[in-house]
Motif scaffolding. Structure first.
Motif, PDB file in Angstrom:
ATOM      1  N   ALA A   1      -4.393   2.734  -7.298  1.00  0.00           N
ATOM      2  CA  ALA A   1      -2.893   2.378  -6.744  1.00  0.00           C
ATOM      3  C   ALA A   1      -2.935   0.994  -6.586  1.00  0.00           C
ATOM      4  N   ILE A   2      -3.980   0.268  -6.142  1.00  0.00           N
ATOM      5  CA  ILE A   2      -4.288  -1.014  -5.868  1.00  0.00           C
ATOM      6  C   ILE A   2      -3.936  -1.748  -7.103  1.00  0.00           C
ATOM      7  N   GLU A   3      -4.760  -1.335  -8.123  1.00  0.00           N
ATOM      8  CA  GLU A   3      -4.954  -2.235  -9.428  1.00  0.00           C
ATOM      9  C   GLU A   3      -3.297  -2.037 -10.305  1.00  0.00           C
ATOM     10  N   ALA A   4      -2.790  -1.083  -9.995  1.00  0.00           N
ATOM     11  CA  ALA A   4      -1.571  -0.814 -10.485  1.00  0.00           C
ATOM     12  C   ALA A   4      -0.422  -1.841 -10.022  1.00  0.00           C
ATOM     13  N   CYS A   5      -0.883  -2.305  -8.787  1.00  0.00           N
ATOM     14  CA  CYS A   5       0.040  -3.291  -8.093  1.00  0.00           C
ATOM     15  C   CYS A   5      -0.544  -4.823  -8.353  1.00  0.00           C
ATOM     16  N   ILE A   6      -1.837  -4.940  -8.519  1.00  0.00           N
ATOM     17  CA  ILE A   6      -2.211  -6.500  -8.443  1.00  0.00           C
ATOM     18  C   ILE A   6      -3.115  -6.649  -9.619  1.00  0.00           C
TER      19      ILE A   6
ATOM     20  N   ARG B   1       1.942  -8.941  -1.680  1.00  0.00           N
ATOM     21  CA  ARG B   1       2.321  -7.729  -2.548  1.00  0.00           C
ATOM     22  C   ARG B   1       1.694  -6.535  -2.024  1.00  0.00           C
ATOM     23  N   LEU B   2       0.443  -6.803  -1.643  1.00  0.00           N
ATOM     24  CA  LEU B   2      -0.377  -5.653  -1.313  1.00  0.00           C
ATOM     25  C   LEU B   2       0.082  -5.129   0.214  1.00  0.00           C
TER      26      LEU B   2
ATOM     27  N   ALA C   1       3.248  -3.155  -0.153  1.00  0.00           N
ATOM     28  CA  ALA C   1       2.995  -1.773  -0.849  1.00  0.00           C
ATOM     29  C   ALA C   1       2.467  -0.752   0.042  1.00  0.00           C
ATOM     30  N   PHE C   2       1.376  -1.265   1.041  1.00  0.00           N
ATOM     31  CA  PHE C   2       0.593  -0.493   1.319  1.00  0.00           C
ATOM     32  C   PHE C   2       0.304  -0.569   3.010  1.00  0.00           C
TER      33      PHE C   2
END
Ligand code: TXA
Ligand code: MG
Length: 323
Positions: free
Chosen positions: A203-208, A85-86, A89-90
């Protein structure tokens, strides 16, 4: 005997020359969107050893491996669903994932300091991406500065530290992000933030979801490179300054305090602009301040949100050795 360090242009000819030098086992400094990296063929033990020697880096501090794309990285480390997922996204971009090495991973064990994990990243800089595609092997690349010093965000910074110690620098212009990648360890039970950086933590915490931070006090550091003192200019650095001494240079943010010598990270208070200018500012104040006989650098406070978290982290480490 010192080497003659060549400066390569970021066109096809320069990229092909850089790839040939790397394939022959030499070290080449390369542009990434974060900072310049000191690259070597990650699968070659002598090349990896040469990186540690050129930087004066302790052998317990592992290197990040750079790949052309996520598929290439996933052949060497075990991707969990969160890692996928990360990466989706990035990548390409300023995010490094620490993941378990797969059996048969050809990256030299010493690049990873003998750890069972490997830090992997797919950089976004077009020159780095072209180079990785031409090379066809991963590049182990720490920041291209002498160990403990300030990271380089242009080719001149690289030469100031490493001229005569490396075969070439591929000059891709100034780095746009200016701070190293955010490092997230996904090899344990919970995601762990090892280093704030070019992708804001929010931004990372919004994803995972929420990450644990750093390492537990009293245990060995989870990321051996996260030593307290790092990124240090030669002049002592004082944080959260509200006034500036007569013998101090000023690292300003927003409307500047009065001072004899000032580098303003962002007069308008823009944190992304400040991140991109941070390391160049520290290097410039260090050199110019010393030339004028100043005794230290005072840094104004930086807000702790977005890129501010990573900027504050670097300033804290840069000041750790200061009285
Ligand atoms: O943006 C960046 O990350 C730049 C560019 C060149 O890609 N590279 C960079 O590398 O900043 P370096 O070596 O200066 O920092 C790598 C960080 C260190 O703190 C190191 O300890 C950590 O990543 N690291 C590398 N491998 C690790 C591993 N297996 N486990 C935990 N931490 C690791
Ligand atoms: Mg570094």
């Amino acid at each position: 005997m010192p080497l003659l360090t060549r400066i390569l242009s970021p066109d096809d000819e320069g990229i092909v020359s850089a790839a040939a030098l790397l394939r022959a086992g030499h070290l080449v400094a390369i542009p990434t969107e974060t900072v310049y990296g000191l690259a070597a063929d990650a699968t070659s033990a002598p090349s990896v050893a040469a990186v540690f020697a050129a930087k004066g880096r302790p052998s317990f501090n592992p290197l990040i491996c750079h790949y052309a794309d996520a598929q290439a990285a996933s052949a060497h480390v075990a991707f969990s669903p969160l890692a996928g997922r990360l990466a989706g996204a990035f990548w390409p971009g300023p995010l490094t994932l620490v993941l378990p090495r797969l059996a048969g991973c050809p990256v030299d064990a010493r690049a990873g300091a003998g750890l069972p994990t490997l830090a992997v990243r797919v950089p976004a800089h077009p020159v780095a991406r072209d180079l990785l595609a031409v090379c066809g092997f991963p590049l182990a690349a720490p920041s291209a500065n002498l160990s403990g010093g300030v990271s380089p965000t242009n080719a001149a910074h690289v030469l100031a530290d490493l001229d005569g110690r490396i075969a070439a620098v591929l000059d891709g212009g100034p780095c746009t992000v200016g701070l190293e990648s955010t490092v997230v360890d996904l090899s344990g039970e919970r995601p762990l933030l090892l280093r704030p950086g070019g992708i804001p933590v929010e931004a990372i915490e919004a994803c995972i979801g929420r990450m644990a931070r750093g390492h537990t006090p009293g245990t060995a550091p989870a990321s051996p490179g996260l030593l307290a003192a790092h990124y240090a200019p030669a002049l002592p650095l004082r944080l959260d300054a509200e006034i500036v001494g007569k013998d101090e240079a000023l690292l300003a943010f927003g409307p500047a305090l009065p001072a004899a010598l000032t580098f303003n990270l962002s007069p308008s208070g823009d944190l992304a602009e400040a991140a991109a200018r941070l390391f160049a500012g520290l290097r410039w104040l260090d050199a110019e301040g010393a030339r004028r006989g100043l005794r230290g650098i005072a840094a104004m406070p930086i807000p702790n949100a977005g890129f501010g978290e990573a900027i504050s982290d670097r300033l804290r480490r840069a000041s750790a050795g200061s009285p």
